[in-house]
Design a protein around this motif. Structure first.
Motif, PDB file in Angstrom:
ATOM      1  N   UNK A 519      -6.823  18.365  -8.851  1.00  0.00           N
ATOM      2  CA  UNK A 519      -7.594  19.502  -9.330  1.00  0.00           C
ATOM      3  C   UNK A 519      -6.878  20.488 -10.204  1.00  0.00           C
ATOM      4  N   UNK A 520      -5.612  20.282 -10.524  1.00  0.00           N
ATOM      5  CA  UNK A 520      -4.879  21.302 -11.276  1.00  0.00           C
ATOM      6  C   UNK A 520      -5.170  21.214 -12.778  1.00  0.00           C
ATOM      7  N   UNK A 521      -5.264  19.990 -13.285  1.00  0.00           N
ATOM      8  CA  UNK A 521      -5.463  19.827 -14.721  1.00  0.00           C
ATOM      9  C   UNK A 521      -4.147  19.883 -15.465  1.00  0.00           C
ATOM     10  N   UNK A 522      -4.070  19.204 -16.596  1.00  0.00           N
ATOM     11  CA  UNK A 522      -2.902  19.255 -17.448  1.00  0.00           C
ATOM     12  C   UNK A 522      -1.672  18.656 -16.811  1.00  0.00           C
ATOM     13  N   UNK A 523      -0.515  19.214 -17.177  1.00  0.00           N
ATOM     14  CA  UNK A 523       0.761  18.678 -16.722  1.00  0.00           C
ATOM     15  C   UNK A 523       0.913  18.772 -15.217  1.00  0.00           C
ATOM     16  N   UNK A 524       0.368  19.828 -14.616  1.00  0.00           N
ATOM     17  CA  UNK A 524       0.483  19.991 -13.166  1.00  0.00           C
ATOM     18  C   UNK A 524      -0.223  18.853 -12.448  1.00  0.00           C
ATOM     19  N   UNK A 525      -1.423  18.504 -12.919  1.00  0.00           N
ATOM     20  CA  UNK A 525      -2.152  17.402 -12.285  1.00  0.00           C
ATOM     21  C   UNK A 525      -1.402  16.102 -12.468  1.00  0.00           C
ATOM     22  N   UNK A 526      -0.899  15.835 -13.667  1.00  0.00           N
ATOM     23  CA  UNK A 526      -0.188  14.573 -13.898  1.00  0.00           C
ATOM     24  C   UNK A 526       1.026  14.465 -12.999  1.00  0.00           C
ATOM     25  N   UNK A 527       1.782  15.552 -12.844  1.00  0.00           N
ATOM     26  CA  UNK A 527       2.972  15.515 -11.991  1.00  0.00           C
ATOM     27  C   UNK A 527       2.583  15.247 -10.543  1.00  0.00           C
ATOM     28  N   UNK A 528       1.495  15.889 -10.076  1.00  0.00           N
ATOM     29  CA  UNK A 528       1.058  15.685  -8.696  1.00  0.00           C
ATOM     30  C   UNK A 528       0.583  14.259  -8.475  1.00  0.00           C
ATOM     31  N   UNK A 529      -0.175  13.717  -9.424  1.00  0.00           N
ATOM     32  CA  UNK A 529      -0.664  12.347  -9.290  1.00  0.00           C
ATOM     33  C   UNK A 529       0.494  11.356  -9.332  1.00  0.00           C
ATOM     34  N   UNK A 530       1.471  11.600 -10.183  1.00  0.00           N
ATOM     35  CA  UNK A 530       2.612  10.688 -10.268  1.00  0.00           C
ATOM     36  C   UNK A 530       3.428  10.689  -8.973  1.00  0.00           C
ATOM     37  N   UNK A 531       3.506  11.840  -8.311  1.00  0.00           N
ATOM     38  CA  UNK A 531       4.197  11.850  -7.022  1.00  0.00           C
ATOM     39  C   UNK A 531       3.426  11.024  -6.002  1.00  0.00           C
ATOM     40  N   UNK A 532       2.100  11.062  -6.079  1.00  0.00           N
ATOM     41  CA  UNK A 532       1.288  10.225  -5.198  1.00  0.00           C
ATOM     42  C   UNK A 532       1.520   8.742  -5.487  1.00  0.00           C
ATOM     43  N   UNK A 533       1.673   8.385  -6.757  1.00  0.00           N
ATOM     44  CA  UNK A 533       1.978   6.994  -7.106  1.00  0.00           C
ATOM     45  C   UNK A 533       3.316   6.570  -6.496  1.00  0.00           C
ATOM     46  N   UNK A 534       4.287   7.469  -6.526  1.00  0.00           N
ATOM     47  CA  UNK A 534       5.592   7.134  -5.945  1.00  0.00           C
ATOM     48  C   UNK A 534       5.488   6.957  -4.431  1.00  0.00           C
ATOM     49  N   UNK A 535       4.557   7.682  -3.796  1.00  0.00           N
ATOM     50  CA  UNK A 535       4.323   7.481  -2.366  1.00  0.00           C
ATOM     51  C   UNK A 535       3.863   6.048  -2.093  1.00  0.00           C
ATOM     52  N   UNK A 536       2.943   5.552  -2.923  1.00  0.00           N
ATOM     53  CA  UNK A 536       2.499   4.165  -2.753  1.00  0.00           C
ATOM     54  C   UNK A 536       3.666   3.207  -2.968  1.00  0.00           C
ATOM     55  N   UNK A 537       4.492   3.488  -3.949  1.00  0.00           N
ATOM     56  CA  UNK A 537       5.672   2.658  -4.214  1.00  0.00           C
ATOM     57  C   UNK A 537       6.598   2.630  -2.996  1.00  0.00           C
ATOM     58  N   UNK A 538       6.822   3.782  -2.407  1.00  0.00           N
ATOM     59  CA  UNK A 538       7.647   3.843  -1.197  1.00  0.00           C
ATOM     60  C   UNK A 538       7.012   2.990  -0.099  1.00  0.00           C
ATOM     61  N   UNK A 539       5.690   3.092   0.050  1.00  0.00           N
ATOM     62  CA  UNK A 539       5.015   2.307   1.071  1.00  0.00           C
ATOM     63  C   UNK A 539       5.169   0.815   0.852  1.00  0.00           C
ATOM     64  N   UNK A 540       4.971   0.371  -0.378  1.00  0.00           N
ATOM     65  CA  UNK A 540       5.088  -1.058  -0.685  1.00  0.00           C
ATOM     66  C   UNK A 540       6.495  -1.566  -0.389  1.00  0.00           C
ATOM     67  N   UNK A 541       7.499  -0.784  -0.751  1.00  0.00           N
ATOM     68  CA  UNK A 541       8.885  -1.234  -0.590  1.00  0.00           C
ATOM     69  C   UNK A 541       9.392  -1.136   0.846  1.00  0.00           C
ATOM     70  N   UNK A 542       8.531  -0.713   1.787  1.00  0.00           N
ATOM     71  CA  UNK A 542       8.933  -0.742   3.205  1.00  0.00           C
ATOM     72  C   UNK A 542       8.782  -2.141   3.792  1.00  0.00           C
ATOM     73  N   UNK A 543       8.019  -3.032   3.144  1.00  0.00           N
ATOM     74  CA  UNK A 543       7.691  -4.348   3.699  1.00  0.00           C
ATOM     75  C   UNK A 543       8.747  -5.377   3.338  1.00  0.00           C
ATOM     76  N   UNK A 544       9.165  -6.145   4.330  1.00  0.00           N
ATOM     77  CA  UNK A 544      10.093  -7.246   4.068  1.00  0.00           C
ATOM     78  C   UNK A 544       9.352  -8.516   3.648  1.00  0.00           C
ATOM     79  N   UNK A 545       8.294  -8.873   4.392  1.00  0.00           N
ATOM     80  CA  UNK A 545       7.629 -10.147   4.136  1.00  0.00           C
ATOM     81  C   UNK A 545       6.116 -10.011   3.962  1.00  0.00           C
ATOM     82  N   UNK A 546       5.448  -9.478   4.971  1.00  0.00           N
ATOM     83  CA  UNK A 546       3.989  -9.394   4.958  1.00  0.00           C
ATOM     84  C   UNK A 546       3.574  -8.007   4.482  1.00  0.00           C
ATOM     85  N   UNK A 547       2.686  -7.989   3.484  1.00  0.00           N
ATOM     86  CA  UNK A 547       2.202  -6.721   2.952  1.00  0.00           C
ATOM     87  C   UNK A 547       0.693  -6.805   2.777  1.00  0.00           C
ATOM     88  N   UNK A 548      -0.011  -5.843   3.351  1.00  0.00           N
ATOM     89  CA  UNK A 548      -1.460  -5.784   3.228  1.00  0.00           C
ATOM     90  C   UNK A 548      -1.866  -4.418   2.714  1.00  0.00           C
TER      91      UNK A 548
END
Length: 700
Positions: A519-548
């Motif tokens: 909801x921030x708009x502009x650069x603030x929104x992009x930075x917040x959304x990109x941090x959320x993307x990195x959260x998903x990346x962290x989640x994916x990289x927690x898995x050794x073998x099985x990932x759902x």
């Protein structure tokens, strides 16, 4: 691998000459092995003695692991601590030289003093408000912002303070004054005073720098400006510093952490050795490939430093994607899949269910309980043990005892509105508040409303007594072992951990990325959304073998399928997968029963539009004078009957009456929630008020 068990890049980091070294270490690339081997190499080569090395990281667990590995390598005496533990030790040693005999104590919990300051400033002192105020104070100190500078800084940083920025600044200033008066320091003061002691007292700096010659900082992407100030004070004019980090795993910006020190390292130290660790030894190539694709779509400066991981393990199963009709179905499917893994030999402790917010745990706790799988909740209480849930259940129980439900099906028809009315005083609002403790409380209370909605799908006539029985049954069933169970954790709490099998759940837009990041708009929104993307990346990289990875199209069983999977999954779901295409917007369900909007004619969907007889977005034609008369009458009747006002009629029902102005009993009973009992008890009064007259004293 070399004969030392290190790959060429790890070996290059170990053998780098003394001086500034930056190790960009991706997830699963063996960074702890690398930096402990580097410390051992520096000691073995005679560059430093073990006691001259200070290694700092962000958790006691990580510091303990570092010390253990160093002892295994025959290196004892290295100081491996968290920033705060190192500062505490130093401050206790140097305090007499810097301050003298003035005593001080460490403040373990700051909420008491924050509460005193908030009370004096006229700010809410609820538990949630105090936690959020404490969080803002911690963020301010971590980013080196004084109380008087907070309002402007909060605007620049797009903070969501609990109150006005000026109020927060007043609480912050009062808190600092109370600490001084009481002779106490908080954990952030440890860092501030340590830095000041070295910056302002040359003899203290000289003694410290004679003791420590070499510094190592792990998780360097998570340092705050305050921690960097301490590190600069430790270093002085020296440059014998090794930092290790991964900007792609920057997920704590809300605490003041920033990756800019990592990203600017080679600019600050032009002679720095930079080594990239990209061989992933944790995850299968299939998991690594998905992780690369997740972070490959990133934008912004951090994206320019991304690491391209290369999986080193044998191939494994492809990541699974699953779309479900609702959250309950999603949790049931995840629990069934976990049951199969456990039955096939995967230890429950090697399985994790990860989500964005803690309130998402409840449905998965329930599903795992039903299939007999033990679990443990990491980084938060079990759902029914949370303070706000206990308070809410107590309020519902009190409401039931005070009379809600005494009119049988007539009150039962208003169950959801009764629940909302009861929970409003304990923190449930129509719109979601900003992030922080208040938002977490709201999410938990909303989950209770959703449980009531779920109950109504199987027991349409359920009321408060039935809801309380259901809640108690669910709470009683949750006594799983706290060890050797499936881990339930938020993505933030999962950082630094790993499991054989990981289930990433609730991957919907509005949850990941979280709604308040949009909801921030502009650069603030992009930075917040990109941090959320990195959260998903962290989640994916927690898995050794099985990932759902899974998501649901609606919140509750039978609900409208109007949710969308997370935008971060676009392009990741295989083209031949049933959920590869976004589903068409489904038609509203049950439109014949619910009728159509009397303003625009569209089908009505949802309890509130059905009660009002119009879409919530359509203009209201409420008679304000009638509504006020109805409210006055309701107050008198509730006082007379000694019941809460909502037991007579809820606000939504009064609004519907004031809009529709029913002229007779048939029109009145057509409003959802007004049945025979309420018609008989209150109908004459209401119809009299609608005609613009006053009921006779004692009527009803």
């Amino acid at each position: 691998m070399s004969d030392t068990g290190l790959d060429p890049q790890q070996q290059a980091a170990v053998d780098a000459p003394r001086g500034p070294v930056c190790v960009l270490a991706g997830a699963g690339t063996g960074k702890t092995r690398t930096i402990t081997r580097r410390i051992a190499h520096l000691v073995d080569s005679g560059h430093v003695a073990p006691g001259q090395v200070l290694a700092v990281t962000f958790t006691s667990r990580a510091a303990g692991e570092m010390r253990t590995r160093l002892r295994t390598l025959g290196i004892g005496g290295v100081q491996a601590r968290t920033f705060h533990a190192a500062a505490l030790r130093q401050l206790r040693y140097f305090w007499p030289q810097v301050v003298g005999d003035t005593p001080w104590e460490l403040l373990d919990r700051k909420l008491g003093l924050v509460g005193q300051s908030a009370s004096r400033a006229g700010v809410s002192t609820s538990a949630d408000s105090l936690r959020d105020l404490a969080g803002e104070i911690e963020w301010s100190k971590a980013t080196l912002i004084a109380p008087e500078d907070y309002p402007a800084a909060a605007v620049r940083a797009h903070r969501d303070p609990p109150g006005s920025a000026e109020q927060v600044a007043a609480v912050y200033a009062g808190y600092e004054a109370l600490k001084t008066r009481n002779g106490v320091l908080d954990f952030d003061d440890l860092l501030l005073h340590t830095a000041a002691a070295l910056e302002e007292h040359s003899e203290v700096a000289r003694e410290f720098r004679d003791r420590y010659r070499c510094f190592v900082v792990d998780e360097y992407q998570d340092v705050t400006p305050l921690q960097q100030r301490v590190l600069d004070a430790w270093l002085g004019e020296r440059d014998d510093l090794t930092v290790v980090g991964d900007a792609n795993q920057t997920i704590y910006s809300f605490t003041g952490a920033t990756p800019r020190f990592l990203l600017d390292f080679s600019r600050r130290f032009s002679e720095a050795t930079v080594v990239r660790l990209e061989r992933d030894y944790r995850s299968t190539p299939e998991v690594v490939s998905l992780a690369n694709r997740v972070i490959g779509a990133a934008r912004g400066r951090i994206a320019g430093s991304r690491l391209q991981l290369v999986g080193q393990r044998p191939p494994g199963p492809a990541p699974e994607f699953a779309e479900h009709p609702d959250e309950s179905a999603e949790a049931t499917a995840v629990a069934a899949r976990i049951r199969k893994l456990v039955d096939a030999g995967t230890p429950a402790a090697e399985i994790a269910v990860l989500y964005r917010i803690n309130a998402q745990s409840e449905v998965h706790e329930q599903a795992l309980t039903e299939v007999g799988i033990p679990y443990q909740v990491r980084g938060g209480d079990r759902f029914f043990a949370r303070p706000e849930v206990r308070s809410a259940v107590a309020a519902l129980r009190q409401a039931a005892q005070q009379g809600a439900g005494r009119d049988g099906d007539e009150v039962d028809a208003d169950l959801l509105e009764v629940v909302r009315a009861v929970l409003e005083p304990v923190g449930l609002t129509v719109t979601a508040p900003p992030g922080g403790a208040v938002r977490e409380r709201w999410e938990s209370l909303t989950a209770l409303v959703e449980l009531a909605e779920e109950l109504l799908t199987v027991q349409p006539a359920a009321g408060l007594p039935q809801l309380l029985t259901e809640l108690q049954t669910r709470a009683d069933a949750r006594h799983p072992p706290t060890v050797q169970g499936v881990t339930l954790a938020s993505l933030h709490a999962a950082k630094g951990l790993e499991w054989d099998a990981v289930f990433l759940v609730g991957l919907n837009d509005g949850t990941l990325p979280i709604q308040h990041a949009l909801g921030e708009g502009g650069a603030a929104e992009e930075a917040a959304v990109e941090e959320e993307r990195r959260l998903l990346y962290v989640g994916v990289t927690r898995a050794r073998e099985v990932l759902s990875l899974s998501w649901s199209l609606s919140r509750n069983p039978g609900g409208r399928p109007n949710r969308r999977r997370s935008r971060f999954l676009h392009g990741l779901v295989p083209e031949d997968h049933p959920a590869a295409r976004l589903p068409a917007k489904a038609a509203p369900r049950d439109t014949r029963k619910r009728g159509r909007c009397r303003v625009c004619g569209q089908p009505l969907v949802g309890a509130m539009p059905t009660k009002l007889g119009r879409c919530e977005s359509c203009p209201s034609n409420v008679d304000d004078e009638l509504l006020e008369s109805l409210r006055t009458w309701r107050k008198e009747r509730s006082t007379e009957l000694k019941v809460p006002a909502y037991v007579v009629f809820t606000d939504a029902t009064l609004t519907a009456i004031a809009e529709q102005k029913p002229g007779d009993a048939a029109a009145l009973v057509a409003i959802p929630g007004i049945g025979a009992a309420k018609l008989e008890r209150f109908g004459p009064d209401v119809l009299t008020l609608v005609r613009g007259e006053q009921p006779a004293p004692g009527a009803g």
